[in-house]
Design a protein around this motif. Structure first.
Motif, PDB file in Angstrom:
ATOM      1  N   LEU A 151      -3.014  37.218  42.749  1.00  0.00           N
ATOM      2  CA  LEU A 151      -2.221  37.207  41.689  1.00  0.00           C
ATOM      3  C   LEU A 151      -0.899  37.858  42.210  1.00  0.00           C
ATOM      4  CD1 LEU A 151      -4.262  37.969  38.499  1.00  0.00           C
ATOM      5  CD2 LEU A 151      -3.474  35.677  39.275  1.00  0.00           C
ATOM      6  N   PHE A 152       0.245  37.286  41.784  1.00  0.00           N
ATOM      7  CA  PHE A 152       1.452  38.027  42.094  1.00  0.00           C
ATOM      8  C   PHE A 152       2.489  38.058  41.085  1.00  0.00           C
ATOM      9  CE2 PHE A 152      -0.504  35.954  45.926  1.00  0.00           C
ATOM     10  CZ  PHE A 152      -0.431  37.099  46.898  1.00  0.00           C
ATOM     11  N   PRO A 153       2.064  38.934  40.094  1.00  0.00           N
ATOM     12  CA  PRO A 153       3.007  39.040  38.922  1.00  0.00           C
ATOM     13  C   PRO A 153       4.300  39.511  39.513  1.00  0.00           C
ATOM     14  CG  PRO A 153       1.305  40.481  38.951  1.00  0.00           C
ATOM     15  CD  PRO A 153       0.985  39.568  39.854  1.00  0.00           C
ATOM     16  N   GLY A 154       5.700  39.264  38.916  1.00  0.00           N
ATOM     17  CA  GLY A 154       6.805  39.821  39.304  1.00  0.00           C
ATOM     18  C   GLY A 154       7.649  40.063  37.944  1.00  0.00           C
ATOM     19  N   LEU A 155       8.755  40.680  38.270  1.00  0.00           N
ATOM     20  CA  LEU A 155       9.803  41.143  37.327  1.00  0.00           C
ATOM     21  C   LEU A 155      10.921  41.312  38.076  1.00  0.00           C
ATOM     22  CD1 LEU A 155      10.282  41.499  34.268  1.00  0.00           C
ATOM     23  CD2 LEU A 155      10.024  43.972  34.622  1.00  0.00           C
ATOM     24  N   SER A 156      12.024  40.530  37.587  1.00  0.00           N
ATOM     25  CA  SER A 156      13.412  40.729  38.036  1.00  0.00           C
ATOM     26  C   SER A 156      14.665  40.518  37.108  1.00  0.00           C
ATOM     27  CB  SER A 156      13.704  39.396  39.223  1.00  0.00           C
ATOM     28  OG  SER A 156      13.674  38.197  38.386  1.00  0.00           O
ATOM     29  N   VAL A 157      15.778  41.255  37.322  1.00  0.00           N
ATOM     30  CA  VAL A 157      16.960  41.370  36.525  1.00  0.00           C
ATOM     31  C   VAL A 157      17.926  40.139  36.952  1.00  0.00           C
ATOM     32  CG1 VAL A 157      18.855  42.446  35.981  1.00  0.00           C
ATOM     33  CG2 VAL A 157      16.702  43.666  36.134  1.00  0.00           C
ATOM     34  N   VAL A 158      18.334  39.238  36.234  1.00  0.00           N
ATOM     35  CA  VAL A 158      19.041  38.279  36.711  1.00  0.00           C
ATOM     36  C   VAL A 158      20.670  38.319  35.988  1.00  0.00           C
ATOM     37  CG1 VAL A 158      18.320  36.561  34.843  1.00  0.00           C
ATOM     38  CG2 VAL A 158      19.211  35.710  36.907  1.00  0.00           C
TER      39      VAL A 158
END
Length: 254
Positions: A151-158
């Protein structure tokens, strides 16, 4: 556009001259945080709810400076059937770095930040681009759910800038800022076959109004020649805007 295509061809030539990866270690592309120098080629078809369709080619070069740092340059060339237009779409550049990696029989743990930029190189008038810069920065965290499932959950600002085209009046040109959350899973069936499943939600604030976009990725991969050649077929739906994309392609590891 000819200059950009020439530059991309030059990048391919340079990449082909890069020393090949050490085959004794092997290529394990089922783990997206394993970084390899490679060339990806894909044929693409996109259908929209308004009946317009896009066909074309999407190619990218991924170059690794070392096992923990990668830069990607992606060039799509598309045909818009309703506009009868053909040309370069929006170019994308990405930098990806692994800052923490533990890979032992007892534990798998990876942290990888990234920066992603999409350039408005495609013609908005011809239906080939969005006429905005898209800037994104974030990180993913990888861990093992089982021996076959990572699993590779991710969070980013765009941030999406105001459109630069003159076709849109200044009074309705707006920028947007928000968050992107993903829950990418890699499922390995054996040494040759694996699947990426990546549900994604994007939450944007535009002039005080919030909106969400639900999308996903279902990408089946097959390693044809170990350490050298991989084929894939993928379905990339945008559930909110009813946009569906299918891609089929090949990856050459260098």
């Amino acid at each position: 556009m000819n200059k950009i295509i020439t530059l991309f061809a030059l990048l391919i030539t340079v990449a082909l001259k890069v020393q090949a990866q050490d085959s004794s270690q092997g290529v394990d592309a089922s783990n997206p945080t394993n970084l390899y120098t490679q060339i990806n080629t894909q044929l693409e078809y996109t259908s929209n709810e308004d009946g317009c369709n896009l066909y074309g080619f999407r190619g990218n070069i991924q170059y690794t400076f070392n096992p923990n740092n990668l830069v990607l340059a992606e060039l799509p060339v598309l045909y818009h059937d309703a506009m009868s237009s053909f040309g370069l779409s929006d170019v994308r550049v990405r930098y990806f770095s692994v800052v923490h990696r533990v890979m032992t029989p007892e534990k798998f743990s990876v942290i990888a930040p990234f920066v992603d930029v999409t350039l408005p190189t495609g013609s908005f008038e011809d239906g080939l681009g969005r006429s905005s810069f898209v800037l994104s920065a974030g990180a993913i965290y990888g861990f093992a759910l089982s021996e076959k499932v990572l699993l590779f959950p991710g969070l980013s600002v765009v941030h999406i800038t105001k459109p630069i085209t003159d076709l849109i009046p200044e009074s309705i040109k707006f920028s947007s800022t928000g968050l992107v959350a993903q829950a990418n899973a890699s499922i390995s069936f054996n040494d040759s076959w694996f699947l990426f499943v990546n549900p994604t939600v994007t939450v944007l604030n535009t002039e005080g109004n919030w909106s969400d976009i639900w999308s996903g990725e279902f990408n089946l991969n097959h390693m044809i020649v170990p350490n050298k050649l991989k084929a894939n077929i993928g379905y990339f739906p945008n559930f909110t805007n009813e946009i569906n994309t299918v891609r089929i392609g090949a990856t050459f590891f260098l």
